[in-house]
Design a protein around this motif. Structure first.
Motif, mmCIF file in Angstrom:
data_model
loop_
_atom_site.group_PDB
_atom_site.id
_atom_site.type_symbol
_atom_site.label_atom_id
_atom_site.label_comp_id
_atom_site.label_asym_id
_atom_site.label_seq_id
_atom_site.Cartn_x
_atom_site.Cartn_y
_atom_site.Cartn_z
ATOM 1 N N GLY A 81 0.776 -1.233 0.000
ATOM 2 C CA GLY A 81 0.000 0.000 0.000
ATOM 3 C C GLY A 81 0.807 1.282 0.000
ATOM 4 O O GLY A 81 0.348 2.304 0.528
ATOM 5 N N VAL A 82 1.986 1.247 -0.595
ATOM 6 C CA VAL A 82 2.803 2.458 -0.681
ATOM 7 C C VAL A 82 2.306 3.296 -1.862
ATOM 8 O O VAL A 82 2.385 2.845 -3.009
ATOM 9 N N PRO A 83 1.780 4.490 -1.602
ATOM 10 C CA PRO A 83 1.325 5.338 -2.707
ATOM 11 C C PRO A 83 2.486 5.707 -3.628
ATOM 12 O O PRO A 83 3.601 5.949 -3.161
ATOM 13 N N LEU A 86 4.681 8.615 -2.827
ATOM 14 C CA LEU A 86 5.449 8.512 -1.587
ATOM 15 C C LEU A 86 6.548 7.454 -1.684
ATOM 16 O O LEU A 86 7.231 7.168 -0.707
ATOM 17 N N ALA A 87 6.725 6.893 -2.862
ATOM 18 C CA ALA A 87 7.659 5.778 -3.033
ATOM 19 C C ALA A 87 9.117 6.231 -3.039
ATOM 20 O O ALA A 87 9.436 7.384 -3.318
ATOM 21 N N LYS A 149 -3.710 4.233 5.396
ATOM 22 C CA LYS A 149 -4.069 3.221 4.391
ATOM 23 C C LYS A 149 -4.739 3.830 3.156
ATOM 24 O O LYS A 149 -4.752 3.227 2.101
ATOM 25 N N GLU A 150 -5.268 5.033 3.285
ATOM 26 C CA GLU A 150 -5.877 5.726 2.145
ATOM 27 C C GLU A 150 -4.825 6.489 1.332
ATOM 28 O O GLU A 150 -5.150 7.095 0.316
ATOM 29 N N GLY A 151 -3.588 6.500 1.785
ATOM 30 C CA GLY A 151 -2.515 7.174 1.060
ATOM 31 C C GLY A 151 -2.329 8.624 1.431
ATOM 32 O O GLY A 151 -1.504 9.323 0.842
ATOM 33 N N GLN A 152 -3.093 9.117 2.409
ATOM 34 C CA GLN A 152 -2.938 10.501 2.853
ATOM 35 C C GLN A 152 -1.700 10.589 3.740
ATOM 36 O O GLN A 152 -1.441 9.685 4.537
#
Length: 162
Positions: A81-83, A86-87, A149-152
């Protein structure tokens, strides 16, 4: 002869001390004490040198690292779940948290102590001066971000003058 031996031994100790200090990093000294679980699994490309240096940084901070090389990092990042925005280059898992990129060990320790309800921490991209990305005296400012978990994401820690 004994004096020459003692002088040689003394010179050797001075040289060893100097060489060990030359290899020290601003990140080597622990600022946060942590005594909980320290097993961390790191996934990295087999050809990435900075990732290996980050693993060494973790080991200096007494993390027990399971170092796994992979040629399929993008799939692993999606799995955990890494957006995309943000990787970074490597992905690690510790105590259910995702650690993405060159996150300093003390921030990981703080995360494990505080146990916030987040997915993990990230240092997006590969800022110069972060653990594993040392390049002499150059140290670019950077943020350690926490993400859910939503990537925020939002800042977890800031490094400006370190």
């Amino acid at each position: 002869m004994r004096l020459i031996y003692q002088l040689s031994l003394g010179l050797l100790l001075v040289l060893l001390t100097m060489s060990s200090h030359a290899e020290e990093s601003v990140w080597d000294k622990a600022q946060v004490s942590y005594f909980g679980p320290s097993n961390i699994t790191v996934y990295r490309s087999p050809t990435c040198g900075c990732c290996k240096k980050w693993v060494e940084h973790l080991e200096k901070h007494r993390f027990t690292v399971k170092d796994i090389t992979s040629n399929n990092m993008q799939t692993l990042k999606q799995q955990y779940g890494v957006p995309r925005e943000l990787a970074s280059c490597h992905t690690a898992i510790i105590d259910g948290y995702v650690i993405e990129g060159h996150v300093p060990a003390d921030d990981i320790k703080r995360l494990l102590i505080e146990k916030p309800e987040i997915a993990g921490l990230t240092v997006p991209a590969m800022p110069v001066g972060t653990p594993g990305m040392e390049m002499g005296g150059r140290k670019d400012p950077f943020y350690v971000l926490q993400f859910n978990k939503e990537g925020q994401s939002k800042p977890f820690n800031a490094y400006r003058d370190y």
